[in-house]
Design a protein around this motif. Structure first.
Motif, short mmCIF file in Angstrom:
data_model
loop_
_atom_site.label_atom_id
_atom_site.label_comp_id
_atom_site.label_asym_id
_atom_site.label_seq_id
_atom_site.Cartn_x
_atom_site.Cartn_y
_atom_site.Cartn_z
N ARG A 27 -9.41 -11.42 7.26
CA ARG A 27 -8.95 -12.40 6.29
C ARG A 27 -8.00 -11.78 5.25
NH1 ARG A 27 -13.67 -15.51 3.32
NH2 ARG A 27 -13.92 -16.58 5.29
N ASN A 28 -8.34 -10.58 4.79
CA ASN A 28 -7.58 -9.98 3.70
C ASN A 28 -7.58 -8.46 3.85
OD1 ASN A 28 -6.16 -9.96 1.25
ND2 ASN A 28 -8.03 -9.75 0.05
N ILE A 29 -6.42 -7.86 3.57
CA ILE A 29 -6.29 -6.41 3.55
C ILE A 29 -5.81 -6.05 2.15
CG2 ILE A 29 -5.09 -4.41 4.50
CD1 ILE A 29 -4.83 -7.11 6.75
N ALA A 30 -6.60 -5.27 1.43
CA ALA A 30 -6.26 -4.93 0.05
C ALA A 30 -5.73 -3.51 -0.04
CB ALA A 30 -7.48 -5.09 -0.84
N LEU A 31 -4.58 -3.39 -0.69
CA LEU A 31 -3.95 -2.09 -0.90
C LEU A 31 -3.84 -1.81 -2.39
CD1 LEU A 31 -0.87 -2.24 1.51
CD2 LEU A 31 -3.08 -1.16 1.93
N ARG A 32 -3.89 -0.54 -2.74
CA ARG A 32 -3.61 -0.09 -4.10
C ARG A 32 -2.35 0.77 -4.01
NH1 ARG A 32 -7.16 3.06 -6.86
NH2 ARG A 32 -6.67 1.97 -8.78
N PHE A 48 4.89 -6.15 7.05
CA PHE A 48 3.56 -6.40 7.60
C PHE A 48 3.51 -7.76 8.29
CE2 PHE A 48 -0.72 -8.17 7.22
CZ PHE A 48 -1.46 -7.18 7.85
N ASP A 49 4.03 -8.80 7.60
CA ASP A 49 4.02 -10.15 8.17
C ASP A 49 4.83 -10.20 9.47
OD1 ASP A 49 2.44 -11.03 6.09
OD2 ASP A 49 4.10 -11.96 4.98
N ALA A 50 5.94 -9.48 9.53
CA ALA A 50 6.76 -9.47 10.74
C ALA A 50 6.03 -8.79 11.90
CB ALA A 50 8.09 -8.77 10.47
N LYS A 61 -4.06 -11.71 5.31
CA LYS A 61 -3.24 -11.70 4.11
C LYS A 61 -3.24 -10.29 3.54
CE LYS A 61 -2.93 -13.55 -0.51
NZ LYS A 61 -3.80 -13.72 -1.64
N LEU A 62 -2.08 -9.86 3.07
CA LEU A 62 -1.95 -8.55 2.45
C LEU A 62 -1.99 -8.74 0.93
CD1 LEU A 62 -1.48 -5.59 3.30
CD2 LEU A 62 0.97 -6.02 3.07
N SER A 63 -2.99 -8.13 0.29
CA SER A 63 -3.11 -8.19 -1.18
C SER A 63 -2.79 -6.81 -1.74
CB SER A 63 -4.53 -8.58 -1.59
OG SER A 63 -4.86 -9.84 -1.08
N ILE A 64 -1.90 -6.79 -2.70
CA ILE A 64 -1.46 -5.51 -3.26
C ILE A 64 -1.77 -5.46 -4.75
CG2 ILE A 64 0.54 -4.05 -3.73
CD1 ILE A 64 1.80 -5.19 -1.15
N GLN A 103 0.79 7.21 -8.18
CA GLN A 103 1.41 7.61 -6.92
C GLN A 103 0.55 7.23 -5.72
OE1 GLN A 103 2.36 11.76 -7.27
NE2 GLN A 103 3.67 11.43 -9.03
N GLU A 104 -0.44 6.37 -5.94
CA GLU A 104 -1.37 6.01 -4.88
C GLU A 104 -0.74 5.16 -3.79
OE1 GLU A 104 -1.70 5.39 -8.05
OE2 GLU A 104 -3.56 6.27 -8.75
N LEU A 105 -1.30 5.29 -2.63
CA LEU A 105 -1.11 4.35 -1.53
C LEU A 105 -2.44 4.38 -0.79
CD1 LEU A 105 0.26 2.39 0.31
CD2 LEU A 105 1.30 4.31 1.52
N GLU A 106 -3.31 3.42 -1.11
CA GLU A 106 -4.67 3.42 -0.59
C GLU A 106 -5.00 2.09 0.08
OE1 GLU A 106 -6.43 6.02 -4.34
OE2 GLU A 106 -7.10 3.97 -4.04
N LEU A 107 -5.63 2.17 1.21
CA LEU A 107 -6.23 0.99 1.82
C LEU A 107 -7.58 0.81 1.14
CD1 LEU A 107 -6.52 -1.26 3.91
CD2 LEU A 107 -7.23 0.47 5.57
N ALA A 108 -7.69 -0.18 0.25
CA ALA A 108 -8.90 -0.35 -0.56
C ALA A 108 -10.03 -0.95 0.27
CB ALA A 108 -8.60 -1.22 -1.77
N TYR A 109 -9.74 -2.04 0.97
CA TYR A 109 -10.75 -2.66 1.82
C TYR A 109 -10.13 -3.64 2.80
CZ TYR A 109 -10.48 -6.67 -1.38
OH TYR A 109 -10.03 -7.71 -2.13
#
Length: 120
Positions: A27-32, A48-50, A61-64, A103-109
């Motif tokens: 349903r949702n992919i959360a990034l920081r 991502f959508d492409a 859905k990508l949540s940033i 400077q983060e790039l994290e897959l939160a959940y």
């Protein structure tokens, strides 16, 4: 446009953590993402959508969350968001600063929709 390779790696990580039969329920992919990471959230979302179009992940859905740039003063232990490019602690005036966030790039959940068999 390094956002395309970041989106590809993100999908690879999702595929690593979510079984093929559960991917349609993502349903949702959360990034920081840190504000100093040089990643453009709009470009990353577009890529991502492409990439997930017409795949089992197409409804995801990508949540940033943007993480601000912060510094930590090692002289007085004060953390703050610097204003402009002057890197001086606003509390004690020290320049003994270390970068704390930004400077983060994290897959939160990864959020999955519950399947009917999982609902109690």
């Amino acid at each position: 446009m390094h956002e395309m390779s970041i989106a590809q790696e993100l999908i690879r990580q999702i595929e690593e953590h979510v079984s093929a039969e559960r991917r349609p329920s993502v349903r949702n992919i959360a990034l920081r993402i840190g504000t100093l990471s040089s990643i453009l959230p709009e470009s990353l979302t577009f890529c991502f959508d492409a990439l997930v179009n017409q795949t089992p992940l197409q409804s995801a859905k990508l949540s940033i969350e943007l993480v601000p740039y912060t510094l930590h003063c090692t002289a007085c232990n004060h953390s703050f968001e610097p204003e402009g490019w002057a890197h001086v602690c606003p509390k004690c005036g020290s320049s003994q600063l270390i970068s704390q966030t930004g400077q983060e790039l994290e897959l939160a959940y990864i959020e999955l929709e519950e399947s009917p068999s999982e609902v109690v």
